[in-house]
Write a protein that holds these residues in place. Structure first.
Motif, short mmCIF file in Angstrom:
data_model
loop_
_atom_site.label_atom_id
_atom_site.label_comp_id
_atom_site.label_asym_id
_atom_site.label_seq_id
_atom_site.Cartn_x
_atom_site.Cartn_y
_atom_site.Cartn_z
N LEU A 156 1.77 -2.72 -12.73
CA LEU A 156 2.88 -3.43 -12.13
C LEU A 156 2.56 -4.03 -10.76
CD1 LEU A 156 5.75 -0.95 -13.08
CD2 LEU A 156 5.08 -3.05 -14.26
N GLY A 157 1.35 -3.82 -10.28
CA GLY A 157 0.96 -4.41 -9.00
C GLY A 157 1.60 -3.74 -7.80
N TRP A 158 2.02 -2.50 -7.94
CA TRP A 158 2.69 -1.83 -6.84
C TRP A 158 1.70 -1.33 -5.79
CZ3 TRP A 158 6.39 1.92 -9.94
CH2 TRP A 158 7.41 1.15 -10.55
N GLU A 159 2.18 -1.28 -4.55
CA GLU A 159 1.51 -0.56 -3.48
C GLU A 159 2.39 0.64 -3.12
OE1 GLU A 159 1.19 -3.52 -0.46
OE2 GLU A 159 -0.63 -4.39 -1.33
N PHE A 160 1.85 1.57 -2.35
CA PHE A 160 2.59 2.80 -2.09
C PHE A 160 2.51 3.16 -0.61
CE2 PHE A 160 1.41 2.88 -6.50
CZ PHE A 160 2.55 3.34 -7.14
N ARG A 161 3.58 3.77 -0.13
CA ARG A 161 3.59 4.31 1.22
C ARG A 161 4.18 5.72 1.18
NH1 ARG A 161 8.80 4.46 3.01
NH2 ARG A 161 10.25 2.78 2.46
N ALA A 162 3.84 6.49 2.18
CA ALA A 162 4.37 7.85 2.27
C ALA A 162 5.87 7.80 2.57
CB ALA A 162 3.64 8.62 3.35
#
Length: 254
Positions: A16-22
């Motif tokens: 899905l092309g997601w990025e992640f953050r805390a």
């Protein structure tokens, strides 16, 4: 809910092309971003809470205790909470047919709504009796109520459709079987995520250890397919029909 947070992040970043953050909830929970805006949350909590790996929709409520009471009064099950969770209070429940859903009392992301922007395209409940389910959820969440911000429901093409303004946010369709051996046709909520290219999403899913669990579905405006990630969580991706005019293709999944 996932068991391996890093593995889940790797899979959904690819598909899905997601990025992640805390998040502010510790190292077992992260926020997924699409084009810099929050889309979903993934928590490595399934094993700790003895729950299956799954996507679960959470509905915003004004009072978590009132919502929990309404759920119990209507013969459904409160599984977790309400309990303090981050900046608010959350609960997890199962409706009378067994479909799992959550609810949240607290601050919500500004200008974020299912059916618009980076949010999921829509939610779909596949259950035994769509009309019966619409009564349950309507009474629990005050859908079609008189207060501000409420939603409108209608019965269209053998399914109940929930809209907030002009956006379709949820659909309830009948036909699921309680004890079906195939979990994809038991009563459950399905989360639909938009993608620009359905075939590419399927190919990447297969390459990362997931797979399709149903044939591709089509309508006059969109195409979709049910997928599963390597941990077993099912979700749906939806893309616009290739034949649509380019000016409206980006909005076809709404």
């Amino acid at each position: 809910m996932a068991r391996d947070l890093a593995a889940a992040q790797h899979f959904y970043a690819g598909v899905l092309g997601w990025e992640f953050r805390a998040s502010g909830l510790g190292d077992t929970f992260s926020v997924a971003l699409h084009e810099g805006r929050p889309v979903a949350g993934i928590g490595a909590l399934a094993e700790r809470l003895d729950m299956p790996v799954a996507w679960t929709p959470y509905f915003a409520v004004a009072d978590a205790d009132v919502t929990a009471a309404r759920i119990r009064e209507r013969g459904a099950t409160m599984a977790v909470g309400p309990l303090a969770f981050g900046t608010g209070r959350a609960g997890l429940a199962a409706d009378p047919a067994g479909a799992v859903f959550g609810f949240w009392q607290g601050t919500v992301i500004p200008d974020w709504s299912v059916g618009r922007g980076s949010a999921p395209a829509w939610l779909e409940l596949r259950t035994r009796d769509a009309f019966e389910a619409s009564i349950f959820y309507g009474e629990v969440f005050d859908w079609a109520g008189e207060g501000s911000g409420c939603c409108a429901t209608s019965y269209e093409h053998d399914r109940v459709v929930l809209r907030h303004g002009h956006d379709t946010v949820a659909r309830i369709s009948g036909g699921a079987v309680d004890e079906a051996p195939d979990p994809s046709i038991r009563p459950r909520w399905h989360v639909h995520f938009p993608v620009p290219d359905l075939e590419e999403a399927i190919e990447v899913t297969n390459g990362l250890g997931g797979g399709a669990v149903a044939p591709v579905g089509t309508s006059t405006t969109s195409r979709w397919v049910d997928l599963t990630d390597p941990g077993g969580a099912q979700f749906t991706v939806v893309a616009p029909q290739d034949t649509l005019d380019p000016a409206v293709k980006g909005r076809a999944w709404r």
